[in-house]
Design an enzyme around this catalytic site. Structure first.
Site, PDB file in Angstrom:
ATOM      1  CE  LYS A 172       0.728   7.282   4.557  1.00 33.83           C
ATOM      2  NZ  LYS A 172       1.632   6.219   5.010  1.00 33.83           N
ATOM      3  CE  LYS A 240      -2.857  -1.194   4.848  1.00 36.74           C
ATOM      4  NZ  LYS A 240      -2.357  -0.094   5.774  1.00 36.74           N
TER       5      LYS A 240
END
Length: 293
Positions: A172, A240
């Protein structure tokens, strides 16, 4: 019918849990804001639980999709956490985009109590979740993966095992690195087209038929040119994710100069008040670049 739990009913988890319910599974849900869980059981068949432990008790698989490492630990550990309610032989599947470190940490805790663990972050955004066409990147044991895959396929069109626990999160991270670079390139291209006096929409119609084509180009160029960003994956969440990427790169020695630069650009979008804007708002930064001179 299999009893499953789903922890976290945000813009992603809400429809994902819904697909499990529609597939005929008995779904028990928990959300930190209880009204959101009550709303979910108004839309789908299922049961609201007061704590993650209560939701996990008796469930064969427990799914989670929350915000970050801290949120994940909060719903998993402690007396009211999911692990406290899970039985030996059950399986935890984490769809949160988090660090590979927290995946390994929680997998070890799961192993100690005889439960399985998969880190399985997703890509495809809110639209992908709502349409059941997410891409899921999985880290963990092959047996656990094969057990979870039929459930994940309720809301995914692609699911792959990448390696041991942590591999899903690392994959990811690669995904986010590639997206950041592509969106910045698209923003600069559209900015250049306008500065050159070209019809930017016509330019995209031409170049999207060639090597410049991308998902971002096809799905975001019109809203970028219109200055519309109240949709999609928020800048705050992208920052983030990029913080996780850059922290991991510090450890593994990967050189990510473009990613670090785009992260800085996103901080400037936040300064414009665009923390909740879609990530394509890098174009807005270029339209306001004098603000940062």
């Amino acid at each position: 019918m299999t009893t499953v739990a789903f922890l976290g009913l945000g813009v992603m988890g809400y429809p994902m849990a819904g697909f499990l319910a529609r597939a005929g599974h008995s779904v028990r849900v928990y959300n930190r804001t209880a009204s959101r869980a009550e709303q979910w059981v108004g839309d789908y068949p299922g049961t609201v639980c007061a704590t993650p432990a209560e939701a996990a008790r008796g469930a064969e698989l427990v799914f989670a999709c929350v915000g970050n490492d801290h949120d994940l630990r909060e719903v998993v550990t402690g007396d009211s956490g999911a692990f406290a309610g899970m039985s030996p032989g059950s399986l935890f599947v984490d769809h949160t985009t988090a660090s590979a470190d927290v995946a390994r940490e929680l997998a070890e805790k799961a192993r100690e109590q005889g439960t399985g663990f998969l880190d399985a972050p997703v890509s495809g955004g809110q639209a992908g979740a709502e349409n059941g066409v997410l891409t899921v990147m999985v880290g963990g044991e092959k047996g656990d993966y094969e057990r979870a895959r039929p459930f994940i396929e309720c809301y995914a069109r692609a699911v792959s095992l990448l390696g041991p626990v942590g591999s899903g999160q690392l994959c990811k991270m690669v995904n986010q690195v590639c997206i950041a670079g592509v969106v910045q390139g698209l923003a600069e291209g559209l900015h250049f087209a306008r500065a050159a006096g070209l019809d930017a929409e016509q330019v995209v119609e031409v170049i999207s038929k060639g090597a410049a084509q991308s998902w971002q180009m096809e799905n975001r160029y019109k809203t970028m040119l219109a200055g519309e960003y109240e949709h999609g994956f928020a800048v705050d969440w992208m920052r983030k994710d990029l913080a996780i990427v850059l922290d991991e790169a510090q450890r593994n020695g990967a050189l990510l100069p473009v990613t670090a630069l785009v992260d800085q650009f996103y901080s400037e979008v936040q300064a414009l008040g665009g923390g909740r804007w879609d990530t394509s708002s890098l174009f807005a930064r270029l339209m306001n670049v004098r603000s940062f001179d």
